[in-house]
Write an enzyme that holds these catalytic residues in place. Structure first.
Site, short mmCIF file in Angstrom:
data_model
loop_
_atom_site.label_atom_id
_atom_site.label_comp_id
_atom_site.label_asym_id
_atom_site.label_seq_id
_atom_site.Cartn_x
_atom_site.Cartn_y
_atom_site.Cartn_z
N HIS A 1 -29.07 -2.56 37.56
CA HIS A 1 -30.00 -3.51 38.18
C HIS A 1 -29.75 -3.52 39.69
O HIS A 1 -28.64 -3.25 40.13
CB HIS A 1 -29.82 -4.93 37.63
CG HIS A 1 -30.01 -5.03 36.16
ND1 HIS A 1 -31.25 -5.06 35.58
CD2 HIS A 1 -29.12 -5.10 35.15
CE1 HIS A 1 -31.11 -5.15 34.27
NE2 HIS A 1 -29.82 -5.17 33.98
N ALA B 1 -4.20 3.21 33.77
CA ALA B 1 -4.87 2.28 32.86
C ALA B 1 -5.41 1.07 33.62
O ALA B 1 -4.77 0.55 34.52
CB ALA B 1 -3.90 1.82 31.78
N ASN C 1 -11.01 6.63 21.25
CA ASN C 1 -11.96 5.71 20.65
C ASN C 1 -12.59 4.78 21.68
O ASN C 1 -12.02 4.51 22.73
CB ASN C 1 -11.24 4.88 19.58
CG ASN C 1 -10.50 5.78 18.61
OD1 ASN C 1 -11.02 6.80 18.19
ND2 ASN C 1 -9.29 5.40 18.27
N ARG D 1 -0.15 7.97 44.64
CA ARG D 1 0.77 9.02 45.07
C ARG D 1 0.19 10.38 44.75
O ARG D 1 -0.76 10.49 43.99
CB ARG D 1 2.15 8.85 44.43
CG ARG D 1 2.19 9.14 42.94
CD ARG D 1 3.61 8.97 42.40
NE ARG D 1 3.71 9.27 41.01
CZ ARG D 1 3.98 10.47 40.49
NH1 ARG D 1 4.14 11.51 41.29
NH2 ARG D 1 4.07 10.65 39.20
#
Length: 193
Positions: free
Chosen positions: A119, A164, A88, A187
């Site tokens: 930009h 994450a 999601n 690693r």
């Protein structure tokens, strides 16, 4: 959960998916499954491989977000391979040479992929200049964790894992774990041959 609640959940999900499909200006090509609502906007093309699915009901952000695919310019292309699982709140914005995601890629919740800076850095040209762009390539069997941002010109080699929260900028080899801000190789993955 009661039968009534399951019916309401299913109707709500299906109506949301249909609503976002009806207001999309870009139509993706391919045989895929949109479990989550998916908004496709832009003048470019979107190609999705067979067996790929977008969204997961029992995950964060399912009821409060949507998948956003945005090939903004006529020549831009977002290509997603076969049998990918994309969670999601996924966003892919393409203004330049494209975003290419291989087969069997796993993508966590709240992942952003951009092939552009949007930009220029120079304050005199921020509103009028042409931003830098660079093709993004995510090879086969890559696993991307939650809340990852992948920036223009990045390449992630096959079988790699992106931790994450990482911010990916640059090229990374196959069979490695990368993470951090900015991302770096943490690693090697020994069994990924």
């Amino acid at each position: 959960m009661s039968l009534f609640a399951r019916i309401i959940r299913k109707l709500t999900r299906k109506s949301s998916v249909l609503f976002f499909r009806s207001i999309s200006t870009a139509k993706p090509e391919g045989q895929f499954c949109a479990v989550a609502p998916m908004l496709c906007e832009g003048k470019g093309s979107i190609v999705v491989g067979e067996g790929t699915s977008f969204g997961y009901v029992e995950d964060a952000d399912f009821w409060t977000s949507y998948v956003f695919l945005n090939p903004r310019t006529a020549g831009s292309k977002i290509s997603i391979g076969k049998n990918c699982q994309i969670c999601n709140h996924f966003t892919a914005i393409c203004e330049g040479p494209g975003i290419e995601i291989g087969d069997n890629v796993l993508v966590g919740t709240s992942v952003n992929v951009y092939d552009t800076d949007f930009h220029e850095v120079d304050p005199e040209r921020r509103l009028t200049g042409t931003p830098k762009t660079g093709k993004v390539v995510i090879e086969d069997n890559v696993w991307i964790g939650d809340r990852v941002t992948i920036l223009k010109g990045s390449k992630i080699g096959k079988n790699s894992v992106v931790a994450a929260g990482a911010v990916v900028a640059g090229e990374f080899p196959a069979n490695v774990v990368i993470g951090g801000v900015p991302a770096r190789v943490i690693r090697e993955i020994n069994g990924g041959k």
